[in-house]
Design a protein around this motif. Structure first.
Motif, PDB file in Angstrom:
ATOM      1  N   THR A 142       0.845  -1.195   0.000  1.00 39.82           N
ATOM      2  CA  THR A 142       0.000   0.000   0.000  1.00 39.82           C
ATOM      3  C   THR A 142       0.878   1.241   0.000  1.00 39.82           C
ATOM      4  O   THR A 142       0.579   2.235  -0.672  1.00 39.82           O
ATOM      5  N   ALA A 143       1.971   1.179   0.750  1.00 37.05           N
ATOM      6  CA  ALA A 143       2.907   2.314   0.786  1.00 37.05           C
ATOM      7  C   ALA A 143       3.532   2.542  -0.586  1.00 37.05           C
ATOM      8  O   ALA A 143       3.672   3.684  -1.038  1.00 37.05           O
ATOM      9  N   TYR A 144       3.909   1.451  -1.265  1.00 39.19           N
ATOM     10  CA  TYR A 144       4.464   1.601  -2.612  1.00 39.19           C
ATOM     11  C   TYR A 144       3.414   2.159  -3.583  1.00 39.19           C
ATOM     12  O   TYR A 144       3.739   2.982  -4.454  1.00 39.19           O
ATOM     13  N   ALA A 145       2.169   1.711  -3.461  1.00 42.44           N
ATOM     14  CA  ALA A 145       1.104   2.205  -4.346  1.00 42.44           C
ATOM     15  C   ALA A 145       0.891   3.698  -4.139  1.00 42.44           C
ATOM     16  O   ALA A 145       0.726   4.458  -5.105  1.00 42.44           O
ATOM     17  N   LEU A 146       0.890   4.128  -2.874  1.00 45.01           N
ATOM     18  CA  LEU A 146       0.729   5.556  -2.597  1.00 45.01           C
ATOM     19  C   LEU A 146       1.965   6.330  -3.068  1.00 45.01           C
ATOM     20  O   LEU A 146       1.834   7.430  -3.625  1.00 45.01           O
ATOM     21  N   LEU A 147       3.146   5.768  -2.883  1.00 41.37           N
ATOM     22  CA  LEU A 147       4.364   6.425  -3.350  1.00 41.37           C
ATOM     23  C   LEU A 147       4.329   6.605  -4.863  1.00 41.37           C
ATOM     24  O   LEU A 147       4.725   7.653  -5.389  1.00 41.37           O
ATOM     25  N   SER A 148       3.818   5.606  -5.563  1.00 39.64           N
ATOM     26  CA  SER A 148       3.645   5.698  -7.016  1.00 39.64           C
ATOM     27  C   SER A 148       2.727   6.851  -7.373  1.00 39.64           C
ATOM     28  O   SER A 148       3.027   7.650  -8.276  1.00 39.64           O
ATOM     29  N   ARG A 149       1.616   6.979  -6.663  1.00 38.11           N
ATOM     30  CA  ARG A 149       0.646   8.056  -6.922  1.00 38.11           C
ATOM     31  C   ARG A 149       1.252   9.429  -6.613  1.00 38.11           C
ATOM     32  O   ARG A 149       1.108  10.374  -7.399  1.00 38.11           O
ATOM     33  N   VAL A 150       1.900   9.536  -5.469  1.00 33.61           N
ATOM     34  CA  VAL A 150       2.471  10.817  -5.039  1.00 33.61           C
ATOM     35  C   VAL A 150       3.539  11.289  -6.024  1.00 33.61           C
ATOM     36  O   VAL A 150       3.557  12.463  -6.440  1.00 33.61           O
ATOM     37  N   CYS A 151       4.435  10.385  -6.419  1.00 35.65           N
ATOM     38  CA  CYS A 151       5.553  10.795  -7.276  1.00 35.65           C
ATOM     39  C   CYS A 151       5.098  11.116  -8.691  1.00 35.65           C
ATOM     40  O   CYS A 151       5.642  12.033  -9.325  1.00 35.65           O
ATOM     41  N   LEU A 152       4.095  10.402  -9.193  1.00 38.64           N
ATOM     42  CA  LEU A 152       3.545  10.756 -10.502  1.00 38.64           C
ATOM     43  C   LEU A 152       2.893  12.130 -10.430  1.00 38.64           C
ATOM     44  O   LEU A 152       3.077  12.976 -11.324  1.00 38.64           O
ATOM     45  N   TYR A 153       2.151  12.363  -9.356  1.00 34.65           N
ATOM     46  CA  TYR A 153       1.520  13.671  -9.163  1.00 34.65           C
ATOM     47  C   TYR A 153       2.576  14.770  -9.149  1.00 34.65           C
ATOM     48  O   TYR A 153       2.459  15.780  -9.854  1.00 34.65           O
ATOM     49  N   GLU A 154       3.621  14.577  -8.346  1.00 47.94           N
ATOM     50  CA  GLU A 154       4.608  15.639  -8.187  1.00 47.94           C
ATOM     51  C   GLU A 154       5.377  15.882  -9.478  1.00 47.94           C
ATOM     52  O   GLU A 154       5.627  17.037  -9.860  1.00 47.94           O
ATOM     53  N   GLY A 155       5.751  14.800 -10.163  1.00 44.67           N
ATOM     54  CA  GLY A 155       6.499  14.969 -11.399  1.00 44.67           C
ATOM     55  C   GLY A 155       5.722  15.716 -12.462  1.00 44.67           C
ATOM     56  O   GLY A 155       6.253  16.622 -13.125  1.00 44.67           O
ATOM     57  N   THR A 156       4.447  15.372 -12.626  1.00 41.82           N
ATOM     58  CA  THR A 156       3.634  16.040 -13.649  1.00 41.82           C
ATOM     59  C   THR A 156       3.175  17.415 -13.194  1.00 41.82           C
ATOM     60  O   THR A 156       3.078  18.343 -14.011  1.00 41.82           O
ATOM     61  N   ASN A 157       2.900  17.596 -11.929  1.00 40.38           N
ATOM     62  CA  ASN A 157       2.512  18.917 -11.433  1.00 40.38           C
ATOM     63  C   ASN A 157       3.651  19.911 -11.622  1.00 40.38           C
ATOM     64  O   ASN A 157       3.439  21.067 -12.003  1.00 40.38           O
ATOM     65  N   ARG A 158       4.856  19.473 -11.362  1.00 42.94           N
ATOM     66  CA  ARG A 158       6.010  20.353 -11.571  1.00 42.94           C
ATOM     67  C   ARG A 158       6.120  20.728 -13.050  1.00 42.94           C
ATOM     68  O   ARG A 158       6.365  21.887 -13.388  1.00 42.94           O
ATOM     69  N   LYS A 159       5.964  19.747 -13.921  1.00 39.67           N
ATOM     70  CA  LYS A 159       6.123  19.983 -15.353  1.00 39.67           C
ATOM     71  C   LYS A 159       5.060  20.929 -15.892  1.00 39.67           C
ATOM     72  O   LYS A 159       5.372  21.911 -16.593  1.00 39.67           O
ATOM     73  N   TYR A 160       3.794  20.669 -15.570  1.00 34.77           N
ATOM     74  CA  TYR A 160       2.708  21.398 -16.223  1.00 34.77           C
ATOM     75  C   TYR A 160       2.268  22.654 -15.480  1.00 34.77           C
ATOM     76  O   TYR A 160       1.839  23.622 -16.105  1.00 34.77           O
ATOM     77  N   ASN A 161       2.373  22.651 -14.155  1.00 33.62           N
ATOM     78  CA  ASN A 161       1.918  23.814 -13.393  1.00 33.62           C
ATOM     79  C   ASN A 161       3.049  24.740 -12.970  1.00 33.62           C
ATOM     80  O   ASN A 161       2.843  25.955 -12.868  1.00 33.62           O
ATOM     81  N   LEU A 162       4.213  24.174 -12.699  1.00 32.66           N
ATOM     82  CA  LEU A 162       5.301  24.981 -12.153  1.00 32.66           C
ATOM     83  C   LEU A 162       6.410  25.246 -13.158  1.00 32.66           C
ATOM     84  O   LEU A 162       7.307  26.047 -12.883  1.00 32.66           O
ATOM     85  N   GLY A 163       6.375  24.570 -14.306  1.00 34.99           N
ATOM     86  CA  GLY A 163       7.420  24.767 -15.304  1.00 34.99           C
ATOM     87  C   GLY A 163       8.786  24.334 -14.822  1.00 34.99           C
ATOM     88  O   GLY A 163       9.811  24.934 -15.169  1.00 34.99           O
ATOM     89  N   GLN A 164       8.813  23.281 -13.987  1.00 32.54           N
ATOM     90  CA  GLN A 164      10.061  22.795 -13.402  1.00 32.54           C
ATOM     91  C   GLN A 164      10.296  21.343 -13.823  1.00 32.54           C
ATOM     92  O   GLN A 164       9.358  20.631 -14.170  1.00 32.54           O
ATOM     93  N   PRO A 165      11.534  20.875 -13.766  1.00 36.22           N
ATOM     94  CA  PRO A 165      11.806  19.477 -14.084  1.00 36.22           C
ATOM     95  C   PRO A 165      11.134  18.539 -13.085  1.00 36.22           C
ATOM     96  O   PRO A 165      11.135  18.809 -11.881  1.00 36.22           O
ATOM     97  N   GLY A 166      10.577  17.457 -13.580  1.00 32.69           N
ATOM     98  CA  GLY A 166       9.927  16.499 -12.687  1.00 32.69           C
ATOM     99  C   GLY A 166      10.485  15.101 -12.810  1.00 32.69           C
ATOM    100  O   GLY A 166       9.942  14.155 -12.243  1.00 32.69           O
TER     101      GLY A 166
END
Length: 575
Positions: free
Chosen positions: A210-234
């Protein structure tokens, strides 16, 4: 046996809640508590007590809601949680002014405080070392999950990883940047995954995976949020999303169900091989109302035109494929609409006829004409289907299918996706659904040797914030179809991709339209349609304001509370 276990669990949870409350404020009310009452000083004495205390945390998983409540992760909408898939039976729009309070803000910080207390007390409990580590991991998991949702909703937020007394000077600290919060979330989850047991109470309590599944969700969120909303490398986060996903994908204990619908209409998900974590419901103990709202005379929330037209045909091509799609027969009739389409379409919505205010179907009506039937199951009948608060189907919280699609998206966003990656993940989901598998050259997407060319991908709507590659577009389509009623996941996807315009009626008129019913054109029907025959559910529109609506307002009462302590909590942009 199951009923006895859950009833005991509820009674013990009530006891633990009392302990939690007393540990925070007992000294304010009692100098010497009675000897037969647990206090913070005498509660932390056994593994059983620790387990009981941890049960309180599971209330944070909304699932299908509790009893008659409609605060849920699926289907139900409110002013802070709606998407572009389902049009609510009562019009909803975005808040325009900051609220004084916010229930999520309050409940999330309560859960964080409880997790910090658990982390402080468990090391001193006399119990097996492996189980002690597991419950430390459980506390880190819930703290991480809660800070993640705070950062998603509010951005920069106050952060503490210690259990503080109410008069501690560190209770009121300046907000931490959302980047720092997310990094702490990832750290907690990485530690939790190393501490937690691989299995604990099957799939109804959290474990290592469950921790790995949540980590997968969190890191995908952060990587794409940085790219599309913050204009930063993700990329760093996307790599972590891939790695966490693989930890789940490589566990042979998990496999997809043969039938997609069984994820959402099963009376029992305990031990289900696709469900990494489930929320269970049982008659007389805990119910939900998800079936009652889709199987009675209550007007249903209905599928939007925007979502309906996203379903591909079984050959894997979009319905408006440039160059033509011979499998798509148009939308003059409901028979044509559903012909040759992704089978998940007909499993989620009725394909016999439309239902609307002038013409109910078996007593059912839908705000858009599309009749929702995803939760229907032949295993339930009577009040377990029709009565609010008495529905018993279990809710999936984390699933293997989500992890597969997290992996595929992370690969595509990194620009490294291969056919082997797709076959390892996304194509398993597509094969289960019954549609053609995808191939890629790293950027483009093809099915059966035909390159996909969807005009919607480069439409004016998409150009507002920028078009994505054909492969990323198709992976996003797959997430949409796979999680069609999962409102909390879809909303998070829309916001992390910076596609809030999908929710705006002026920029995206199709989100406020329903099924095409040509026979209603020019009639006096109570169900209004436009000149082309598409149902018009509402007489008003909805506006999405950027950047305002990408984050929720910080509650103004809390801003004032912090200010009184000499600390400024900055309001989010636009509020």
């Amino acid at each position: 046996m199951r009923k006895l276990k859950i009833n005991s669990k509820i009674k013990l949870s009530v006891l633990a809640l009392s302990i939690a409350g007393m540990s925070f404020s007992c000294s304010d009310f009692l100098d010497t508590p009675p000897k037969d009452i647990f206090t913070d000083s005498n509660f932390w004495t056994s593994e059983n007590n620790v387990k009981t205390f941890s049960w309180l945390n599971y209330d944070t998983f909304l699932g299908y809601g509790n009893n008659a409540g409609t605060t849920a992760d699926f289907y139900f909408h409110n002013s802070s949680n709606f998407d572009d898939n389902l049009a609510m039976n009562v019009f909803t729009t975005f808040n325009t002014t900051a609220n004084a309070t916010n229930s999520n803000w309050n409940s999330y910080y309560t859960l964080i405080r409880r997790s910090n207390l658990m982390l402080e007390r468990v090391p001193a409990v006399n119990m097996d070392e492996a189980k002690k580590n597991h419950y430390l991991g459980v506390a880190k998991f819930f703290r991480a999950y809660t800070y993640f949702r705070l950062a998603q909703e509010f951005g920069d937020v106050p952060y503490t990883d210690a259990f503080l007394q109410q008069n501690d000077a560190n209770v009121y600290k300046p907000a931490l940047s959302r980047t720092e919060v997310i990094n702490n979330v990832i750290k907690d989850l990485e530690e939790a995954s190393s501490l937690m047991l691989a299995v604990d109470d099957k799939n109804v309590t959290v474990n290592k995976f469950t921790a790995y599944a949540l980590l997968s969700r969190v890191c995908l969120y952060e990587g794409t949020n940085r790219k599309y909303n913050l204009g930063q490398p993700g990329s760093e986060y996307l790599q972590k999303a891939k790695a966490a996903s693989l930890m789940v994908m490589n566990n042979a204990s998990y496999s997809l169900n043969s039938d997609w619908k069984s994820l959402y209409n099963s009376l029992e998900l305990l031990g289900n091989t696709e469900v990494i974590l489930a929320k269970r419901y049982l008659r007389g103990v805990l119910g939900n109302s998800i079936q009652a709202y889709t199987n009675t005379s209550t007007v249903q929330s209905g599928l939007s035109k925007f979502a309906a037209e996203s379903y591909s045909t079984v050959n894997g091509l979009p319905i408006k494929q440039i160059g033509g799609n011979p499998q798509y027969l148009g939308d003059n009739t409901i028979t044509n609409v559903f012909a040759n389409r992704d089978p998940r379409f007909a499993k989620a919505f009725g394909n016999v006829d439309y239902a609307y205010s002038d013409k109910p179907l078996n007593g059912l009506t839908s705000i858009t004409g599309y009749v929702f039937q995803l939760y229907n199951t032949p295993a339930a009948s009577g009040t377990e289907v029709t009565t609010i608060g008495q529905n018993q189907i279990d809710a999936p919280i984390f699933t293997l299918s989500e992890v597969y699609l997290n992996y595929a998206e992370a690969c595509a966003e990194l620009g490294t996706a291969t056919n082997a990656d797709l076959n390892l993940s996304l194509n398993k989901v597509r094969a289960r659904a019954g549609i053609a598998v995808l191939t890629t050259d790293g950027s483009n997407a093809s099915v059966g040797g035909i390159q996909i060319n969807d005009p919607q991908r480069t439409s004016s709507l998409e150009q507002i914030t920028g078009a994505v590659s054909p492969l990323i577009w198709e992976i996003r389509r797959e997430r949409r179809m796979e999680f069609i009623s999962w409102t909390s996941l879809r909303k998070a996807d829309i916001l992390r991709w910076k596609k809030g315009d999908y929710l705006d009626g002026a920029k995206n008129p199709d989100v406020l339209l329903g099924a095409r019913i040509p026979s209603l054109i020019g009639t006096a029907s109570k169900t209004k349609v436009n000149a082309d025959g598409y149902v018009i559910p509402y007489t008003i529109s909805r506006t999405f304001i950027s950047p305002k609506h990408y984050l929720t307002a910080i509650p103004t009462n809390d801003i004032s509370l912090y200010l009184a302590e000499g600390v400024e909590l900055k309001q989010n942009p636009g509020w």
